[in-house]
Design a protein around this motif. Structure first.
Motif, PDB file in Angstrom:
ATOM      1  N   ASN A 318       0.808  -1.217   0.000  1.00  0.00           N
ATOM      2  CA  ASN A 318       0.000   0.000   0.000  1.00  0.00           C
ATOM      3  C   ASN A 318       0.845   1.273   0.000  1.00  0.00           C
ATOM      4  N   PRO A 319       1.802   1.402  -0.928  1.00  0.00           N
ATOM      5  CA  PRO A 319       2.577   2.646  -0.996  1.00  0.00           C
ATOM      6  C   PRO A 319       1.779   3.738  -1.681  1.00  0.00           C
ATOM      7  N   GLN A 342      -2.529  -0.793 -15.913  1.00  0.00           N
ATOM      8  CA  GLN A 342      -2.510  -2.167 -15.422  1.00  0.00           C
ATOM      9  C   GLN A 342      -2.636  -2.205 -13.897  1.00  0.00           C
ATOM     10  N   LEU A 343      -1.897  -1.324 -13.229  1.00  0.00           N
ATOM     11  CA  LEU A 343      -1.967  -1.289 -11.762  1.00  0.00           C
ATOM     12  C   LEU A 343      -3.386  -0.957 -11.301  1.00  0.00           C
ATOM     13  N   ASP A 344      -3.984   0.068 -11.898  1.00  0.00           N
ATOM     14  CA  ASP A 344      -5.338   0.467 -11.504  1.00  0.00           C
ATOM     15  C   ASP A 344      -6.332  -0.659 -11.736  1.00  0.00           C
ATOM     16  N   ALA A 349      -7.821  -2.489  -3.984  1.00  0.00           N
ATOM     17  CA  ALA A 349      -8.485  -1.317  -3.411  1.00  0.00           C
ATOM     18  C   ALA A 349      -8.950  -0.323  -4.468  1.00  0.00           C
ATOM     19  N   GLY A 350      -8.617  -0.556  -5.738  1.00  0.00           N
ATOM     20  CA  GLY A 350      -9.030   0.340  -6.794  1.00  0.00           C
ATOM     21  C   GLY A 350      -8.496   1.744  -6.600  1.00  0.00           C
ATOM     22  N   ALA A 351      -9.320   2.729  -6.910  1.00  0.00           N
ATOM     23  CA  ALA A 351      -8.889   4.123  -6.807  1.00  0.00           C
ATOM     24  C   ALA A 351      -8.563   4.526  -5.378  1.00  0.00           C
ATOM     25  N   ASP A 352      -9.120   3.811  -4.397  1.00  0.00           N
ATOM     26  CA  ASP A 352      -8.851   4.149  -2.996  1.00  0.00           C
ATOM     27  C   ASP A 352      -7.392   3.918  -2.619  1.00  0.00           C
TER      28      ASP A 352
END
Length: 400
Positions: A318-319, A342-344, A349-352
């Motif tokens: 969670n950086p 790709q990460l998104d 947690a998506g955009a959060d």
């Protein structure tokens, strides 16, 4: 006191006493000792208010104390020399085929580079208080031993011991290159001050340095951050570590060259003289400008896998930021958008999660830069490690 001046900048004795809570007598005594060690200097006068006498300003003294950081990697050795104020005095790299050299030859070359840098710093009248060496591998920081560096072919190499014996009676420390680069980014890089970040080395190998809660995350045995050896493809290529499908086989510089410029790939006997990474990247850019379709295909593939691996890191750690170093930063315009997509897509947690890829501005200098800062930090933590100057050499004040 020294750390206060490093953090807050020049100040008068009265201001130091007011902000630290120390009485003026104690402040004056400490400043006198720091002056005697060549660590601070009076630089002029400052009026604290509308009335009263102006006080002399105390600053860190960069004229006498310095530190040296080095990095040895697959195809180069980097040196970075700093004075106590953080001013860069040496910043250079030389091509060296560490991958194709045995341990003894590599260490002999490293010792020669250290001697040359120490001579340059001595000519500038600096006393070097520490040497830190960055190595791409698993390091026992307490003993300065490289336990395993797969891309160098090193196992159980006592780097600190060999370097201390071959150069000078100066404390020598050894650490993982990604850890030191992460510290450099946290203290002076594009993500400076971000308490939760991951730094990725864009080299032949891919390592990770993790800053969590403002502190370097080492793990139980000091080996945290070996993200390049995350197994991402069981049907993939053989890695230098002996395993199959590691992340660095998908996104490392060796993978880019293998896909985009196979005639310049690492390990080829006919690939020409030893080159620093920028020269290899210039060749990639030349082919891209000439319209070679392999380059665009390779960069798209690198970006895709960069995002896949980055999502694993985002889910695990969670950086706020994933800093792309080395060649990743050079090709930021071709990598970040696809990697971020790709990460998104993959982060739970998506955009959060609010995790973003950013490109380092330190390029291939981050590890050596961080290594030098580690040595400076030792002085800030314990100024008594710096010997007193001879009485005739002790400064009183200096106009700037």
């Amino acid at each position: 006191m020294l750390r206060y001046l490093n953090t807050r900048g020049p100040a008068s004795r009265a201001a130091i006493a007011a902000e630290t809570g120390l009485n003026k007598t104690t402040v004056s005594s400490l400043i006198s000792e720091l002056q005697a060690r060549g660590l601070v200097v009076e630089t002029g006068l400052r009026q604290a208010g509308a009335v009263g006498r102006p006080g002399r300003v105390i600053s860190l003294d960069g004229a006498t104390v310095g530190a040296l950081g080095l990095e040895i990697n697959v195809d180069y050795i980097a040196t970075h020399g700093l004075d106590l104020t953080g001013r860069t005095l040496i910043d250079r790299r030389i091509g060296f085929d560490a991958m194709g050299s045995d341990v003894d030859r590599s260490l002999e070359r490293l010792v020669a580079v250290v001697r040359e840098a120490l001579a340059d710093l001595a000519a500038a009248r600096l006393r070097v208080m520490g040497i830190t060496v960055a190595v791409p591998g698993l390091v026992n920081v307490e003993t300065g031993t490289v336990l395993y560096a797969p891309n160098l072919g090193w196992r159980d190499v006592p780097v600190a011991q060999r370097l201390a014996a071959g150069s000078a009676p100066i404390p020598v420390r050894v650490d993982n290159d990604a850890n030191l680069a992460a510290l450099a980014e946290y203290t002076a890089g594009v993500a400076a001050g971000t308490p939760d970040l991951v730094y990725l080395t864009g080299e032949v190998g891919v390592g990770g340095g993790v800053i969590s809660g403002g502190r370097l995350l080492r793990g139980g045995d000091g080996f945290a951050g070996e993200v390049g050896h995350l197994p991402v493809d069981p049907n993939g290529d053989l890695c230098g570590c002996g395993r199959t499908g590691c992340w660095e086989t998908k996104v490392g510089l060796a993978a880019l060259l293998r896909m985009a410029a196979p005639d310049h790939a690492y390990g080829r006997p006919d690939s020409g003289p030893v080159r620093v990474p920028e020269e290899r990247l210039t060749e990639i850019e030349r082919r891209q400008a000439a319209g070679d379709p392999r380059v665009e295909q390779a960069l798209r593939e690198i970006a895709r896998w960069l995002g896949i691996g980055g999502a694993i890191l985002a889910n695990l750690l969670n950086p706020r930021v994933i800093v792309l170093g080395g060649y990743f930063a050079r090709f930021r315009g071709h990598l970040i958008a696809e990697a971020q997509a790709q990460l998104d897509r993959l982060v739970v947690a998506g955009a959060d999660a609010r995790c973003q890829f950013v490109a380092s501005e330190l390029d291939f200098r981050a590890a050596a830069h961080g290594a030098a800062h580690v040595a400076v930090e030792q002085v800030l933590a314990d100024p008594t490690m710096v010997a007193m100057l001879p009485a005739k050499s002790q400064p009183t004040w200096r106009r700037r």
